[in-house]
Design a protein around this motif. Sequence first.
Motif, short mmCIF file in Angstrom:
data_model
loop_
_atom_site.label_atom_id
_atom_site.label_comp_id
_atom_site.label_asym_id
_atom_site.label_seq_id
_atom_site.Cartn_x
_atom_site.Cartn_y
_atom_site.Cartn_z
N GLU A 168 0.86 -1.19 0.00
CA GLU A 168 0.00 0.00 0.00
C GLU A 168 0.90 1.24 0.00
OE1 GLU A 168 -3.38 0.01 0.28
OE2 GLU A 168 -3.63 -2.16 0.48
N ASP A 169 0.43 2.29 -0.64
CA ASP A 169 1.19 3.54 -0.63
C ASP A 169 1.43 4.04 0.78
OD1 ASP A 169 2.08 4.17 -3.07
OD2 ASP A 169 0.60 5.76 -3.48
N SER A 170 0.40 3.85 1.64
CA SER A 170 0.52 4.35 3.02
C SER A 170 1.68 3.66 3.75
CB SER A 170 -0.78 4.14 3.77
OG SER A 170 -1.12 2.77 3.78
N HIS A 171 1.88 2.39 3.43
CA HIS A 171 2.98 1.64 4.07
C HIS A 171 4.34 2.22 3.65
CE1 HIS A 171 4.25 -2.60 5.62
NE2 HIS A 171 5.05 -1.67 6.06
N LEU A 172 4.40 2.67 2.40
CA LEU A 172 5.67 3.23 1.89
C LEU A 172 6.05 4.50 2.63
CD1 LEU A 172 5.16 2.74 -1.94
CD2 LEU A 172 6.91 1.65 -0.53
N ASP A 173 5.05 5.19 3.17
CA ASP A 173 5.32 6.44 3.88
C ASP A 173 5.60 6.23 5.36
OD1 ASP A 173 5.03 7.93 1.56
OD2 ASP A 173 2.84 8.00 1.79
N ASP A 174 5.43 4.99 5.85
CA ASP A 174 5.74 4.69 7.26
C ASP A 174 7.23 4.92 7.51
OD1 ASP A 174 3.18 3.97 7.80
OD2 ASP A 174 3.53 1.80 7.73
N THR A 175 7.53 5.43 8.70
CA THR A 175 8.94 5.58 9.06
C THR A 175 9.42 4.28 9.70
OG1 THR A 175 8.59 7.94 9.42
CG2 THR A 175 10.59 6.98 10.37
N SER A 176 10.50 3.72 9.17
CA SER A 176 11.04 2.47 9.71
C SER A 176 11.97 2.77 10.88
CB SER A 176 11.78 1.71 8.61
OG SER A 176 13.00 2.37 8.31
N HIS A 177 12.39 1.72 11.59
CA HIS A 177 13.31 1.90 12.73
C HIS A 177 14.62 2.55 12.32
CE1 HIS A 177 11.04 0.02 15.90
NE2 HIS A 177 10.78 -1.02 15.14
N SER A 178 14.96 2.47 11.04
CA SER A 178 16.23 3.06 10.58
C SER A 178 16.14 4.59 10.56
CB SER A 178 16.54 2.57 9.16
OG SER A 178 15.56 3.08 8.25
N GLY A 179 14.93 5.12 10.64
CA GLY A 179 14.74 6.56 10.52
C GLY A 179 14.28 6.94 9.12
N LEU A 180 14.54 6.06 8.15
CA LEU A 180 14.10 6.30 6.78
C LEU A 180 12.66 5.83 6.62
CD1 LEU A 180 17.14 4.86 4.74
CD2 LEU A 180 16.75 7.24 5.41
N THR A 181 11.92 6.45 5.71
CA THR A 181 10.61 5.87 5.37
C THR A 181 10.89 4.58 4.60
OG1 THR A 181 10.48 6.99 3.24
CG2 THR A 181 9.55 8.16 5.16
N VAL A 182 9.87 3.73 4.51
CA VAL A 182 10.03 2.48 3.77
C VAL A 182 10.42 2.80 2.32
CG1 VAL A 182 8.79 0.45 2.91
CG2 VAL A 182 8.48 1.19 5.29
#
Length: 437
Positions: A168-182
Amino acid sequence: MFRQGIMFLLAAGVAAASLAQTSENSPAGDVSAARMAERIEALSGFGKNPEGGVSRVAFSEADIAGREYIKELMREAGLDVRVDTAGNIIGRREGSERDLPAIMFGSHIDSVPGGGNYDGDVGVIGAIEVVEVLETNGVATRHPLEVASFTDEEGGLVGSVAMTTGLEDSHLDDTSHSGLTVREGIRAVGGNPDRLDLARRKPGELAAFIELHIEQGAILDEADIDIGVVEGIVGIRWWDVVIEGFANHAGTTPMNRRRDALVSAAELALEINRIATSTPGRQVATVGRIRAEPGAPNVIPGRVVMSLEIRDLETAKITQVFDAVEAAAAQIAEARDTPIRFEPTGVASVPAPTDERMRRIIAAAADGLNLSYQVMPSGAGHDAQDMTHIAPTGMIFVPSRDGISHSPKEYTSPEDMANGSKVLLETVLAIDRGALE
Ligand SMILES: [Zn+2]
């Protein structure tokens, strides 16, 4: 433990003897526990934490360095390595027959923050071991083989979702633990988040998918069983149960004139437990949180919100249990004049049963290697659950010491890892010989 195998096969009504025959010159004996342990140790150097585990969260520098190590091992094993647009590392070995679909196997190397050295890693190192052993023995397979190391498993099965049902597009915008978005992370590991369509594999494009993984529970370790044949990954559904009563003075309202939402909630919680216990099957149902309003010692509770969670390998069973709970709630609501409604708070996950034929092939492989096994569900999520959408999927568990996982204390012995890799090897060879056809 052999007897358990027999009992399972009888129960499944399967003549599995033919599947169990490992060829005389099976290369499984060349699976090296020492080599696997050495590589697990080397991999644990990427993102090492002071407690002895790893914090190799997806898209971090440690993850990127670990991924390079995996690519190198794949190349040494003779695999043709590419990174798909979702960042999945895929190593391919061609088959001897043109146009046959690939047999894919693998897992992930990213970890949770403060994780251990085995979750996911055993599956990737074990998959490379399989190819290495085939290569050194000069064994050609009819089908192409693909070893997969999936992107960001711990952050929501990113790589396998991208490969199967699509992110999902929304998942791509999640911030991962690395600090980067997916989205940024996928780019950082060499993928292309704008062309995720190219990472999708269609149903039928793969002959099968198999994931070797540590159990992350204590069943195999406590019973001293070598191999878990995974029946599937359980589905989870959640609801908020809202019970409406009438808040009133706890001193002046007689007992026969109360509409006490908490008393109804208590009755319902007992009913939920009774229903889940008495319905045939292995479903579990839990009320894990309850809140009474207004929440004062001298006020009859006017409203209660409590959680309901039901888990099972079958959606139909989850529905069956929920229907029974709903019927019980209607009676309680009527009897106590406290309306009860169920508000779904999202499907946490859909059940993902493994392919029945794959279970038989894996069980037969374990039998052929004189390894004990038990058929069991997985209570944790895995990339394999996504792969069930596009390919006959199987999962092989190996013991986790004391059932500890997502912790630096996570441990699986070299021998257990090698056993898992041997079963994986025999499973791949059985599928290659046509066990699924
Ligand atoms: Zn895992």
